[in-house]
Motif scaffolding. Structure first.
Motif, PDB file in Angstrom:
ATOM      1  N   THR A 112      -0.300  -2.923   0.088  1.00 43.56           N
ATOM      2  CA  THR A 112      -1.007  -2.857   1.363  1.00 43.56           C
ATOM      3  C   THR A 112      -1.876  -4.109   1.483  1.00 43.56           C
ATOM      4  OG1 THR A 112      -3.139  -1.846   0.776  1.00 43.56           O
ATOM      5  CG2 THR A 112      -1.214  -0.378   0.850  1.00 43.56           C
ATOM      6  N   PRO A 113      -2.572  -4.288   2.594  1.00 38.14           N
ATOM      7  CA  PRO A 113      -3.455  -5.460   2.695  1.00 38.14           C
ATOM      8  C   PRO A 113      -4.575  -5.481   1.662  1.00 38.14           C
ATOM      9  CG  PRO A 113      -3.012  -4.546   4.864  1.00 38.14           C
ATOM     10  CD  PRO A 113      -2.457  -3.577   3.876  1.00 38.14           C
ATOM     11  N   THR A 114      -4.912  -4.319   1.076  1.00 41.55           N
ATOM     12  CA  THR A 114      -6.078  -4.256   0.192  1.00 41.55           C
ATOM     13  C   THR A 114      -5.781  -3.834  -1.242  1.00 41.55           C
ATOM     14  OG1 THR A 114      -6.552  -1.948   0.790  1.00 41.55           O
ATOM     15  CG2 THR A 114      -7.552  -3.671   2.168  1.00 41.55           C
ATOM     16  N   ARG A 115      -4.594  -3.302  -1.518  1.00 43.87           N
ATOM     17  CA  ARG A 115      -4.347  -2.786  -2.867  1.00 43.87           C
ATOM     18  C   ARG A 115      -2.869  -2.744  -3.187  1.00 43.87           C
ATOM     19  NH1 ARG A 115      -5.632   3.649  -1.878  1.00 43.87           N
ATOM     20  NH2 ARG A 115      -5.051   3.679   0.335  1.00 43.87           N
ATOM     21  N   THR A 116      -2.591  -2.575  -4.479  1.00 49.02           N
ATOM     22  CA  THR A 116      -1.228  -2.439  -4.976  1.00 49.02           C
ATOM     23  C   THR A 116      -1.142  -1.131  -5.740  1.00 49.02           C
ATOM     24  OG1 THR A 116      -1.042  -4.836  -5.198  1.00 49.02           O
ATOM     25  CG2 THR A 116       0.601  -3.505  -6.341  1.00 49.02           C
ATOM     26  N   LEU A 117      -0.218  -0.268  -5.337  1.00 44.95           N
ATOM     27  CA  LEU A 117      -0.059   1.065  -5.912  1.00 44.95           C
ATOM     28  C   LEU A 117       1.354   1.213  -6.468  1.00 44.95           C
ATOM     29  CD1 LEU A 117      -1.548   2.975  -2.851  1.00 44.95           C
ATOM     30  CD2 LEU A 117      -2.788   2.366  -4.929  1.00 44.95           C
TER      31      LEU A 117
END
Length: 214
Positions: free
Chosen positions: A193-198
């Motif tokens: 996502t624009p803010t994190r990696t899951l």
């Protein structure tokens, strides 16, 4: 008439949720998510990358495409055969610096694809597949649009080769606590996502550097 399934209800909910997000916000999120993916070691290691052309409020990989070309990666796009319900990876014409690909042709449902003469990749030779969807979770669960093209393609690819990394690009608003998954559904390895990696491989795919894509 049978009652709607949990997946059908969630698709309706997500379409309503995503419709409330304006196009400018999706464009900004696409740039931020692509910049994050560009900084992942998994992307650095991938030589043959399959992108997609977005529909609706799906994040666009276009900001990543020109950078991928600059890094000498070979880029591919889906081609769908609606009669056989199958999908293949066709070699993409080049993108320009503005993220536009004028060499694509219009397919069914206004989805743009590589031209008919484009080379088709052997699925086992692909290193990374970028995958759209309506909703995702931290386990790598994915809710698609219901046609099943990606689940069939990814299942065949995983049987043929275990090396390809499956990556979803998503808005933060698309991340849910849990996505209903059936036995035939395929999990992705990373959700960016624009803010994190899951996702299952998030801990082993470190960020080398995040550079804003202009």
């Amino acid at each position: 008439m049978a009652p709607p399934t949990p997946k059908q209800l969630l698709r309706l909910e997500m379409r309503v949720r995503l419709a409330s997000i304006d196009a400018a916000a999706v464009l900004r999120a696409s740039h931020h998510a692509c910049a994050r993916l560009l900084g992942l070691s998994a992307f650095a290691a991938a030589e043959r990358v399959m992108l997609y052309m977005p529909l609706g409020h799906e994040l666009s990989p276009a900001p990543l495409a020109f950078e991928g070309q600059r890094l000498a990666k070979t880029l591919w796009l889906p081609r769908t055969d609606w009669e056989s319900r199958a999908m293949s990876a066709a070699k993409a014409p080049p993108w320009n610096a503005d993220g536009v690909n004028e060499g694509l042709v219009a397919g069914r449902h206004e989805l743009r694809e590589p031209p008919p003469a484009a080379e088709i990749a052997e699925p086992a030779t692909l290193d990374m597949i970028l995958i759209p969807g309506l909703a995702f979770d931290a386990r790598g669960g994915r809710l698609g649009r219901g046609a099943g093209f990606y689940d069939r393609f990814l299942a065949d690819l995983r049987r043929a080769s275990g090396k390809a990394v499956f990556v979803a690009l998503a808005l933060d608003e698309q991340i849910l606590e849990g996505v209903p998954m059936d036995r035939h559904d395929v999990y992705v390895d990373l959700v960016v996502t624009p803010t994190r990696t899951l996702g299952p491989r998030a801990e082993t795919t470190g960020i080398t550097e995040i550079t804003e894509i202009t």
